[in-house]
Design a protein around this motif. Structure first.
Motif, mmCIF file in Angstrom:
data_model
loop_
_atom_site.group_PDB
_atom_site.id
_atom_site.type_symbol
_atom_site.label_atom_id
_atom_site.label_comp_id
_atom_site.label_asym_id
_atom_site.label_seq_id
_atom_site.Cartn_x
_atom_site.Cartn_y
_atom_site.Cartn_z
ATOM 1 N N LYS A 4 -4.444 -6.305 3.161
ATOM 2 C CA LYS A 4 -3.845 -6.034 1.862
ATOM 3 C C LYS A 4 -4.980 -5.596 0.947
ATOM 4 C CE LYS A 4 -1.213 -8.331 -1.745
ATOM 5 N NZ LYS A 4 -0.626 -9.619 -2.151
ATOM 6 N N VAL A 5 -4.809 -4.469 0.270
ATOM 7 C CA VAL A 5 -5.868 -3.896 -0.540
ATOM 8 C C VAL A 5 -5.405 -3.773 -1.983
ATOM 9 C CG1 VAL A 5 -7.374 -1.899 -0.828
ATOM 10 C CG2 VAL A 5 -6.674 -2.574 1.447
ATOM 11 N N THR A 6 -6.216 -4.259 -2.915
ATOM 12 C CA THR A 6 -5.957 -4.087 -4.333
ATOM 13 C C THR A 6 -6.961 -3.080 -4.861
ATOM 14 O OG1 THR A 6 -5.220 -6.370 -4.525
ATOM 15 C CG2 THR A 6 -5.796 -5.251 -6.566
ATOM 16 N N ILE A 7 -6.460 -1.987 -5.433
ATOM 17 C CA ILE A 7 -7.309 -0.931 -5.972
ATOM 18 C C ILE A 7 -7.090 -0.876 -7.478
ATOM 19 C CG2 ILE A 7 -7.812 1.540 -5.960
ATOM 20 C CD1 ILE A 7 -6.649 1.605 -3.096
ATOM 21 N N ARG A 8 -8.177 -1.002 -8.240
ATOM 22 C CA ARG A 8 -8.082 -0.923 -9.699
ATOM 23 C C ARG A 8 -8.928 0.247 -10.179
ATOM 24 N NH1 ARG A 8 -6.316 -4.206 -13.588
ATOM 25 N NH2 ARG A 8 -6.168 -5.961 -12.178
ATOM 26 N N CYS A 9 -8.311 1.104 -11.003
ATOM 27 C CA CYS A 9 -9.011 2.260 -11.561
ATOM 28 C C CYS A 9 -9.976 1.787 -12.636
ATOM 29 C CB CYS A 9 -7.993 3.237 -12.147
ATOM 30 S SG CYS A 9 -8.748 4.673 -12.937
ATOM 31 N N LEU A 18 -1.753 -2.101 -1.984
ATOM 32 C CA LEU A 18 -1.353 -1.345 -0.804
ATOM 33 C C LEU A 18 -1.679 -2.118 0.463
ATOM 34 C CD1 LEU A 18 -3.065 1.970 -1.909
ATOM 35 C CD2 LEU A 18 -0.656 1.456 -2.130
ATOM 36 N N ARG A 19 -1.085 -1.705 1.566
ATOM 37 C CA ARG A 19 -1.470 -2.198 2.876
ATOM 38 C C ARG A 19 -2.282 -1.117 3.553
ATOM 39 N NH1 ARG A 19 4.069 -3.983 4.629
ATOM 40 N NH2 ARG A 19 4.334 -5.785 3.314
ATOM 41 N N GLY A 20 -3.325 -1.547 4.217
ATOM 42 C CA GLY A 20 -4.170 -0.592 4.902
ATOM 43 C C GLY A 20 -4.532 -1.078 6.287
ATOM 44 N N LYS A 21 -5.242 -0.222 6.991
ATOM 45 C CA LYS A 21 -5.680 -0.540 8.341
ATOM 46 C C LYS A 21 -7.193 -0.419 8.395
ATOM 47 C CE LYS A 21 -3.368 1.700 11.434
ATOM 48 N NZ LYS A 21 -2.944 2.608 12.507
ATOM 49 N N HIS A 41 -13.811 6.592 -9.076
ATOM 50 C CA HIS A 41 -14.284 5.345 -9.685
ATOM 51 C C HIS A 41 -13.225 4.250 -9.586
ATOM 52 C CE1 HIS A 41 -17.586 7.732 -11.154
ATOM 53 N NE2 HIS A 41 -16.704 8.597 -11.628
ATOM 54 N N PHE A 42 -13.314 3.449 -8.497
ATOM 55 C CA PHE A 42 -12.348 2.390 -8.249
ATOM 56 C C PHE A 42 -13.052 1.098 -7.869
ATOM 57 C CE2 PHE A 42 -10.204 6.329 -6.994
ATOM 58 C CZ PHE A 42 -9.101 6.269 -7.814
ATOM 59 N N ALA A 43 -12.403 -0.015 -8.175
ATOM 60 C CA ALA A 43 -12.821 -1.318 -7.673
ATOM 61 C C ALA A 43 -11.833 -1.667 -6.565
ATOM 62 C CB ALA A 43 -12.774 -2.358 -8.783
ATOM 63 N N VAL A 44 -12.319 -1.908 -5.356
ATOM 64 C CA VAL A 44 -11.468 -2.164 -4.203
ATOM 65 C C VAL A 44 -11.707 -3.590 -3.717
ATOM 66 C CG1 VAL A 44 -10.895 -1.469 -1.854
ATOM 67 C CG2 VAL A 44 -11.568 0.264 -3.538
ATOM 68 N N GLU A 45 -10.608 -4.324 -3.543
ATOM 69 C CA GLU A 45 -10.686 -5.706 -3.061
ATOM 70 C C GLU A 45 -9.718 -5.850 -1.887
ATOM 71 O OE1 GLU A 45 -9.110 -9.867 -4.814
ATOM 72 O OE2 GLU A 45 -10.357 -8.675 -6.153
ATOM 73 N N GLU A 46 -10.156 -6.466 -0.805
ATOM 74 C CA GLU A 46 -9.291 -6.613 0.364
ATOM 75 C C GLU A 46 -9.009 -8.070 0.673
ATOM 76 O OE1 GLU A 46 -11.045 -6.334 4.485
ATOM 77 O OE2 GLU A 46 -12.491 -5.164 3.323
ATOM 78 N N GLN A 47 -7.830 -8.306 1.256
ATOM 79 C CA GLN A 47 -7.438 -9.633 1.714
ATOM 80 C C GLN A 47 -6.788 -9.473 3.085
ATOM 81 O OE1 GLN A 47 -4.637 -10.755 -1.260
ATOM 82 N NE2 GLN A 47 -6.185 -11.322 -2.742
ATOM 83 N N ALA A 48 -7.137 -10.326 4.030
ATOM 84 C CA ALA A 48 -6.520 -10.270 5.363
ATOM 85 C C ALA A 48 -5.072 -10.726 5.265
ATOM 86 C CB ALA A 48 -7.288 -11.148 6.335
ATOM 87 N N GLU A 49 -4.207 -10.086 6.020
ATOM 88 C CA GLU A 49 -2.783 -10.467 6.020
ATOM 89 C C GLU A 49 -2.494 -11.436 7.122
ATOM 90 O OE1 GLU A 49 -0.231 -7.058 6.136
ATOM 91 O OE2 GLU A 49 -0.365 -6.878 3.999
#
Length: 49
Positions: A4-9, A18-21, A41-49
């Motif tokens: 699971k990915v959180t993208i903040r502008c 979003l969900r990603g692979k 220019h984004f801050a990207v944070e991921e969480q394992a599902e």
């Protein structure tokens, strides 16, 4: 592996969840640009599902 990915502008503050692979050390979500036309220019944070 699905993540699971959180993208903040960093320009307008819009947030996308979003969900990603994860492949070869990268996360692929298909996300291209923000609503404000920002493509870099984004801050990207991921969480394992």
């Amino acid at each position: 592996m699905r993540v699971k990915v959180t993208i903040r502008c960093n320009l307008c503050g819009e947030k996308f969840i979003l969900r990603g692979k994860r492949e070869k050390g990268r996360i692929e979500t298909g996300f291209k640009q923000c609503l404000c036309d920002n493509r870099e220019h984004f801050a990207v944070e991921e969480q394992a599902e």
